[in-house]
Design a protein around this motif. Structure first.
Motif, PDB file in Angstrom:
ATOM      1  N   PRO A   9       9.536   0.476  -4.127  1.00 52.00           N
ATOM      2  CA  PRO A   9       8.348   1.297  -4.452  1.00 52.00           C
ATOM      3  C   PRO A   9       7.760   1.729  -2.999  1.00 52.00           C
ATOM      4  CG  PRO A   9       8.045  -1.427  -4.714  1.00 52.00           C
ATOM      5  CD  PRO A   9       9.249  -1.282  -4.591  1.00 52.00           C
ATOM      6  N   ALA A  10       7.017   2.864  -3.412  1.00 49.94           N
ATOM      7  CA  ALA A  10       6.212   3.280  -2.196  1.00 49.94           C
ATOM      8  C   ALA A  10       5.331   2.246  -1.892  1.00 49.94           C
ATOM      9  CB  ALA A  10       5.588   4.740  -2.393  1.00 49.94           C
ATOM     10  N   GLY A  11       4.918   2.264  -0.451  1.00 50.44           N
ATOM     11  CA  GLY A  11       3.928   1.448   0.163  1.00 50.44           C
ATOM     12  C   GLY A  11       4.407  -0.256   0.147  1.00 50.44           C
ATOM     13  N   GLY A  12       3.333  -0.759   0.481  1.00 50.44           N
ATOM     14  CA  GLY A  12       3.616  -2.199   0.538  1.00 50.44           C
ATOM     15  C   GLY A  12       3.980  -2.527   2.183  1.00 50.44           C
ATOM     16  N   LEU A  13       3.456  -3.676   2.659  1.00 58.03           N
ATOM     17  CA  LEU A  13       3.709  -3.780   4.137  1.00 58.03           C
ATOM     18  C   LEU A  13       5.324  -4.287   4.272  1.00 58.03           C
ATOM     19  CD1 LEU A  13       0.697  -6.522   4.705  1.00 58.03           C
ATOM     20  CD2 LEU A  13       1.136  -4.144   5.238  1.00 58.03           C
ATOM     21  N   GLY A  14       5.608  -3.656   5.346  1.00 58.64           N
ATOM     22  CA  GLY A  14       7.099  -3.814   5.811  1.00 58.64           C
ATOM     23  C   GLY A  14       7.782  -2.698   5.562  1.00 58.64           C
ATOM     24  N   TRP A  15       7.286  -1.582   4.586  1.00 66.32           N
ATOM     25  CA  TRP A  15       8.252  -0.572   4.103  1.00 66.32           C
ATOM     26  C   TRP A  15       7.624   0.521   4.968  1.00 66.32           C
ATOM     27  CZ3 TRP A  15      12.687  -0.906   2.139  1.00 66.32           C
ATOM     28  CH2 TRP A  15      13.163  -1.964   1.353  1.00 66.32           C
ATOM     29  N   ALA A  16       8.477   1.615   5.420  1.00 60.94           N
ATOM     30  CA  ALA A  16       8.114   2.714   5.968  1.00 60.94           C
ATOM     31  C   ALA A  16       8.943   3.830   5.310  1.00 60.94           C
ATOM     32  CB  ALA A  16       8.327   2.794   7.492  1.00 60.94           C
ATOM     33  N   LYS A  75       7.332  13.872   1.637  1.00 60.54           N
ATOM     34  CA  LYS A  75       8.294  12.886   1.179  1.00 60.54           C
ATOM     35  C   LYS A  75       8.049  11.478   1.448  1.00 60.54           C
ATOM     36  CE  LYS A  75      11.921  16.317   1.556  1.00 60.54           C
ATOM     37  NZ  LYS A  75      13.115  17.002   2.267  1.00 60.54           N
ATOM     38  N   THR A  76       7.203  11.160   2.497  1.00 60.72           N
ATOM     39  CA  THR A  76       6.859   9.775   2.640  1.00 60.72           C
ATOM     40  C   THR A  76       6.138   9.206   1.443  1.00 60.72           C
ATOM     41  OG1 THR A  76       4.575  10.488   3.965  1.00 60.72           O
ATOM     42  CG2 THR A  76       6.535  10.386   5.240  1.00 60.72           C
ATOM     43  N   LEU A  77       5.492  10.155   0.752  1.00 61.63           N
ATOM     44  CA  LEU A  77       4.525   9.507  -0.325  1.00 61.63           C
ATOM     45  C   LEU A  77       5.403   8.867  -1.582  1.00 61.63           C
ATOM     46  CD1 LEU A  77       1.962  12.504  -0.298  1.00 61.63           C
ATOM     47  CD2 LEU A  77       1.930  10.011   0.672  1.00 61.63           C
ATOM     48  N   ARG A  78       6.495   9.474  -1.604  1.00 64.00           N
ATOM     49  CA  ARG A  78       7.350   9.144  -2.794  1.00 64.00           C
ATOM     50  C   ARG A  78       6.795   9.090  -4.122  1.00 64.00           C
ATOM     51  NH1 ARG A  78      11.813   4.688  -0.793  1.00 64.00           N
ATOM     52  NH2 ARG A  78      12.574   6.291   0.868  1.00 64.00           N
ATOM     53  N   VAL A  79       6.313  10.190  -4.501  1.00 66.12           N
ATOM     54  CA  VAL A  79       5.716  10.437  -5.826  1.00 66.12           C
ATOM     55  C   VAL A  79       6.798  11.153  -6.933  1.00 66.12           C
ATOM     56  CG1 VAL A  79       3.380  10.235  -5.030  1.00 66.12           C
ATOM     57  CG2 VAL A  79       4.512  12.280  -4.915  1.00 66.12           C
ATOM     58  N   ARG A  80       6.766  10.606  -7.929  1.00 60.20           N
ATOM     59  CA  ARG A  80       7.670  11.361  -8.851  1.00 60.20           C
ATOM     60  C   ARG A  80       6.891  12.420  -9.586  1.00 60.20           C
ATOM     61  NH1 ARG A  80      11.809   7.844 -12.347  1.00 60.20           N
ATOM     62  NH2 ARG A  80      12.919   8.087 -10.675  1.00 60.20           N
ATOM     63  N   GLY A  81       7.529  13.525  -9.867  1.00 62.57           N
ATOM     64  CA  GLY A  81       7.178  14.277 -10.689  1.00 62.57           C
ATOM     65  C   GLY A  81       5.659  15.170 -10.363  1.00 62.57           C
ATOM     66  N   ARG A  82       5.492  15.049  -9.141  1.00 62.77           N
ATOM     67  CA  ARG A  82       4.391  15.706  -8.467  1.00 62.77           C
ATOM     68  C   ARG A  82       4.763  16.784  -7.660  1.00 62.77           C
ATOM     69  NH1 ARG A  82       0.028  11.386  -8.459  1.00 62.77           N
ATOM     70  NH2 ARG A  82      -1.320  13.098  -7.446  1.00 62.77           N
ATOM     71  N   PHE A  83       4.133  17.808  -7.722  1.00 65.05           N
ATOM     72  CA  PHE A  83       4.348  19.299  -6.676  1.00 65.05           C
ATOM     73  C   PHE A  83       3.610  18.925  -5.378  1.00 65.05           C
ATOM     74  CE2 PHE A  83       4.775  21.246 -10.762  1.00 65.05           C
ATOM     75  CZ  PHE A  83       6.255  21.647 -10.580  1.00 65.05           C
ATOM     76  N   LEU A  84       4.249  19.387  -4.466  1.00 61.76           N
ATOM     77  CA  LEU A  84       3.689  19.440  -3.063  1.00 61.76           C
ATOM     78  C   LEU A  84       2.501  20.044  -3.062  1.00 61.76           C
ATOM     79  CD1 LEU A  84       5.541  19.798   0.391  1.00 61.76           C
ATOM     80  CD2 LEU A  84       3.309  20.322  -0.033  1.00 61.76           C
ATOM     81  N   PRO A  85       1.357  19.070  -2.831  1.00 60.85           N
ATOM     82  CA  PRO A  85       0.073  19.885  -2.764  1.00 60.85           C
ATOM     83  C   PRO A  85      -0.241  20.815  -1.184  1.00 60.85           C
ATOM     84  CG  PRO A  85      -0.207  17.620  -2.351  1.00 60.85           C
ATOM     85  CD  PRO A  85       1.226  17.978  -2.417  1.00 60.85           C
ATOM     86  N   TRP A  86       0.538  21.888  -1.299  1.00 65.84           N
ATOM     87  CA  TRP A  86       0.443  22.449   0.378  1.00 65.84           C
ATOM     88  C   TRP A  86      -0.846  22.489   0.933  1.00 65.84           C
ATOM     89  CZ3 TRP A  86       4.778  23.679   2.587  1.00 65.84           C
ATOM     90  CH2 TRP A  86       6.188  23.656   1.820  1.00 65.84           C
ATOM     91  N   ALA A 107      -3.210  14.975  -1.869  1.00 66.74           N
ATOM     92  CA  ALA A 107      -2.417  14.289  -0.832  1.00 66.74           C
ATOM     93  C   ALA A 107      -2.833  12.956  -0.650  1.00 66.74           C
ATOM     94  CB  ALA A 107      -2.053  14.904   0.239  1.00 66.74           C
ATOM     95  N   ALA A 108      -4.377  12.981  -0.150  1.00 67.06           N
ATOM     96  CA  ALA A 108      -5.089  11.637   0.113  1.00 67.06           C
ATOM     97  C   ALA A 108      -5.016  10.670  -0.918  1.00 67.06           C
ATOM     98  CB  ALA A 108      -6.451  12.002   0.553  1.00 67.06           C
ATOM     99  N   GLU A 109      -5.070  11.048  -2.254  1.00 61.77           N
ATOM    100  CA  GLU A 109      -5.143  10.343  -3.488  1.00 61.77           C
ATOM    101  C   GLU A 109      -3.779   9.592  -3.413  1.00 61.77           C
ATOM    102  OE1 GLU A 109      -6.324  12.313  -6.755  1.00 61.77           O
ATOM    103  OE2 GLU A 109      -8.496  12.746  -5.877  1.00 61.77           O
ATOM    104  N   MET A 110      -2.855  10.453  -3.498  1.00 56.97           N
ATOM    105  CA  MET A 110      -1.347   9.762  -3.435  1.00 56.97           C
ATOM    106  C   MET A 110      -0.944   9.097  -2.440  1.00 56.97           C
ATOM    107  SD  MET A 110       1.033  13.493  -4.575  1.00 56.97           S
ATOM    108  CE  MET A 110       0.132  14.626  -4.081  1.00 56.97           C
ATOM    109  N   ALA A 111      -1.439   9.268  -1.117  1.00 56.03           N
ATOM    110  CA  ALA A 111      -1.323   8.333   0.170  1.00 56.03           C
ATOM    111  C   ALA A 111      -1.911   6.904  -0.399  1.00 56.03           C
ATOM    112  CB  ALA A 111      -1.751   8.802   1.195  1.00 56.03           C
ATOM    113  N   ALA A 112      -3.190   7.006  -0.931  1.00 56.84           N
ATOM    114  CA  ALA A 112      -3.969   5.828  -1.051  1.00 56.84           C
ATOM    115  C   ALA A 112      -3.124   5.093  -2.085  1.00 56.84           C
ATOM    116  CB  ALA A 112      -5.277   6.072  -1.396  1.00 56.84           C
TER     117      ALA A 112
END
Length: 149
Positions: A9-16, A75-86, A107-112
């Motif tokens: 899954p996206a996020g979590g310590l130790g994963w980049a 691509k770092t956000l690894r969100v499925r079914g979402r369009f790139l919010p340019w 983008a900030a919401e997806m990152a959070a």
């Protein structure tokens, strides 16, 4: 054994979750010739376009680098079914010349949601292609507040 490998899954310590993208300079030149600079106003903010200008006009390699950086950051956000919010991923040139990524709104919401606090990016370009690699910075969730006794 699962039928297909499962990505962590996206996020979590130790994963980049690295992101990488490549943009064809010829393709961007063709789009610029066909549709003009207005086409790229949907993808880049006025500040980003200003960063891509030189005294002789729009620097296509810089434009390609910005586009690749935004795609790589997304691509770092690894969100499925979402369009790139340019417009919500902004790549600006720092005082030192290296690119900085700012995340806004969607983008900030997806990152959070993924525990990502920032994204760092590197851009490179040559005659025919621009590439970008992005890496998220994942911070631990803040500790819950201790109740006052």
């Amino acid at each position: 054994m699962p039928a297909r490998p499962a990505a962590p899954p996206a996020g979590g310590l130790g994963w980049a979750n690295l992101g990488m993208d490549i943009v064809s300079v010829n393709r961007v030149r063709r789009l610029l010739a066909e549709y003009g600079e207005r086409f790229f106003e949907r993808m880049l903010t006025p500040g980003e376009l200003a960063d891509c200008r030189t005294s002789s006009g729009l620097d296509v390699l810089s434009l390609c680098g910005r586009i690749a950086a935004k795609e790589a950051a997304f691509k770092t956000l690894r969100v499925r079914g979402r369009f790139l919010p340019w417009p919500d991923i902004v790549v600006r040139r720092s005082e030192g010349g290296w690119p900085l990524v700012e995340l806004h709104r969607a983008a900030a919401e997806m990152a959070a949601e993924s525990g990502i606090t920032e994204i760092t990016v590197s851009i490179s370009h040559d005659v025919d292609y621009a590439v970008a690699v992005a890496a998220p910075i994942i911070a631990p969730a803040p500790a819950p507040a201790t109740p006052i006794q």
